[in-house]
Structures are given as C-alpha cells and as structure tokens.
Motif scaffolding. Structure first.
Motif, PDB file in Angstrom:
ATOM      1  N   GLY A 134       0.790  -1.222   0.000  1.00  0.00           N
ATOM      2  CA  GLY A 134       0.000   0.000   0.000  1.00  0.00           C
ATOM      3  C   GLY A 134       0.822   1.271   0.000  1.00  0.00           C
ATOM      4  O   GLY A 134       0.373   2.309   0.478  1.00  0.00           O
ATOM      5  N   SER A 135       2.045   1.204  -0.552  1.00  0.00           N
ATOM      6  CA  SER A 135       2.917   2.383  -0.589  1.00  0.00           C
ATOM      7  C   SER A 135       2.291   3.491  -1.427  1.00  0.00           C
ATOM      8  O   SER A 135       1.684   3.237  -2.464  1.00  0.00           O
ATOM      9  N   VAL A 136       2.443   4.742  -0.954  1.00  0.00           N
ATOM     10  CA  VAL A 136       1.861   5.901  -1.634  1.00  0.00           C
ATOM     11  C   VAL A 136       2.949   6.937  -1.913  1.00  0.00           C
ATOM     12  O   VAL A 136       3.277   7.743  -1.041  1.00  0.00           O
ATOM     13  N   TYR A 139       2.571  11.066  -1.370  1.00  0.00           N
ATOM     14  CA  TYR A 139       2.609  11.764  -0.084  1.00  0.00           C
ATOM     15  C   TYR A 139       3.918  12.540   0.094  1.00  0.00           C
ATOM     16  O   TYR A 139       4.074  13.247   1.071  1.00  0.00           O
ATOM     17  N   TYR A 144       1.828   5.251   3.325  1.00  0.00           N
ATOM     18  CA  TYR A 144       1.070   4.025   3.079  1.00  0.00           C
ATOM     19  C   TYR A 144      -0.419   4.312   3.246  1.00  0.00           C
ATOM     20  O   TYR A 144      -0.814   5.215   3.983  1.00  0.00           O
ATOM     21  N   PHE A 145      -1.231   3.495   2.568  1.00  0.00           N
ATOM     22  CA  PHE A 145      -2.680   3.640   2.696  1.00  0.00           C
ATOM     23  C   PHE A 145      -3.302   2.257   2.702  1.00  0.00           C
ATOM     24  O   PHE A 145      -2.874   1.365   1.972  1.00  0.00           O
ATOM     25  N   ALA A 154      -4.333   6.457   6.353  1.00  0.00           N
ATOM     26  CA  ALA A 154      -3.078   6.868   5.725  1.00  0.00           C
ATOM     27  C   ALA A 154      -2.029   7.058   6.803  1.00  0.00           C
ATOM     28  O   ALA A 154      -2.306   7.606   7.866  1.00  0.00           O
ATOM     29  N   GLU A 172      -9.539   6.211  -0.895  1.00  0.00           N
ATOM     30  CA  GLU A 172      -8.319   5.939  -1.649  1.00  0.00           C
ATOM     31  C   GLU A 172      -7.240   6.874  -1.116  1.00  0.00           C
ATOM     32  O   GLU A 172      -7.531   7.827  -0.389  1.00  0.00           O
ATOM     33  N   PRO A 173      -5.973   6.637  -1.469  1.00  0.00           N
ATOM     34  CA  PRO A 173      -4.892   7.480  -0.927  1.00  0.00           C
ATOM     35  C   PRO A 173      -5.092   8.976  -1.153  1.00  0.00           C
ATOM     36  O   PRO A 173      -4.814   9.778  -0.264  1.00  0.00           O
ATOM     37  N   GLN A 177      -4.997  12.657   1.304  1.00  0.00           N
ATOM     38  CA  GLN A 177      -3.808  13.497   1.080  1.00  0.00           C
ATOM     39  C   GLN A 177      -3.932  14.928   1.590  1.00  0.00           C
ATOM     40  O   GLN A 177      -2.953  15.458   2.122  1.00  0.00           O
TER      41      GLN A 177
END
Length: 197
Positions: A134-136, A139, A144-145, A154, A172-173, A177
C-alpha cells in the motif's frame, strides 16, 4: 519508486495489524485513557519514547483543508481515539490526537494523530507497513494507505514524525492526502518535502 524497494525485508515484523509494531515500541506501556490495554504493568510511562508534539490541532489541520470534503468540520474535544487504535497509542506516546466531526453529520469524523518518535521506532513502523504494502509515493514522504471495514487509513513518515489519519471519507490514498499534506506542512521544514507538481 526505487527507494521503496530498498527497505530491508530482514527487519520485517510480523504484522497481524497496524497496531503490532506500535505495541512493540510501547513495550511496558499499557493503560492511559481508562485502561486501554488488557493487562496492567507497573509503570504507565515505562514504554513512552515519544516527545510532545507542540502544534495544535488547528495548526495541524487548518479549516481550509476540509473544503475538499464538502463539509464543515469542527474539533471534537470530548472525543477519544478507539481503544487499541494507532491514534490511542500515539496519545500514550505524548503525541497529538485530533478528532474532527462534520457539522451536519457528527458520526462522520476525521481523526489525525501525530507522534514525535526516535529513529529506531520510526524504522520499525516503516518496515512493518512496507511489508503490508500500500505504498503511496504521492505523499512526498514515505507513506502508506489501507482500507479496512470502509475506513481508510493513511500513514506518512515526515521524520521525526509519524502522521496517521483515518476516516470513512478516505476511500483511496488521494482522499486522505489533503490532511496528510496539511499536517506535514505544519510540522515544519524538517518534516516537509517539496510537493510534487
């Protein structure tokens, strides 16, 4: 993108839930908030490794941040984080926990928690979350999310801070944000990265 693949899998922690690595850094620390832990320990402060977070909730998430959600949110000063949640554990670490409720829908909330932690604790948390996926990258810091039971969560690491936020609004991510970015910016230059775009 390449930086995410450099996280050392050998340091991975068994992760049945996000709270597991947090519990490790809180070794010896249970209680607080009316007995949040199933067992008691001699000292409630034995596992406290965090430093106090100076920024207020209003500084971490200015009112303008909420406009994207189409609701007016106010700080609920009587709210307490769910027992065993990341926010509850951050509270035990002298972190800042903020619960914002929608004006017309008090059951619709956004929870933000920020902890100022030592490098070792942050590394353990990052490794555990990395193993879950789940890396984002958007950001702008390691983030992660995950979505569980219709609640999005998040996590972002603007070292030396761990930022975590959750809400049913976060599907969702990208929906989390604005809160992540606001908190990261409020924590100062040492915790900020240059926003992409």
């Amino acid at each position: 993108m390449g930086r995410m693949t450099t996280r050392r899998p050998a340091r991975a922690i068994s992760v049945a839930a996000f709270a597991v690595p947090v519990a490790l850094l809180l070794a010896g620390c249970s209680g607080g908030g009316g007995g949040a832990g199933p067992s008691s320990t001699p000292s409630a402060t034995a596992g406290v490794v965090g430093q106090r977070v100076a920024q207020t909730c209003a500084e971490l998430v200015p009112q303008s941040t909420f406009s994207v959600y189409g609701e007016q949110f106010t700080l609920d000063t009587s709210a307490e984080p769910s027992r065993g949640s990341a926010a509850a554990r951050i509270a035990q670490q002298r972190g800042r926990v903020c619960v914002f409720a929608a004006a017309g829908k008090p059951s619709e909330t956004i929870t933000l928690a920020v902890a100022h932690l030592p490098e070792k604790s942050l590394t353990d948390l990052k490794d555990a979350l990395f193993e879950q996926g789940g890396s984002v990258p958007t950001y702008t810091v390691e983030g992660y999310f995950a979505l569980h039971d219709n609640t999005g969560r998040a996590d972002a690491f603007a070292d030396p801070y761990w930022i975590t936020t959750s809400s049913t609004l976060f599907t969702e991510p990208g929906t989390a944000q604005p809160v992540v970015d606001a908190a990261r910016a409020a924590l100062g230059p040492s915790a900020s990265a240059t926003p992409a775009g």
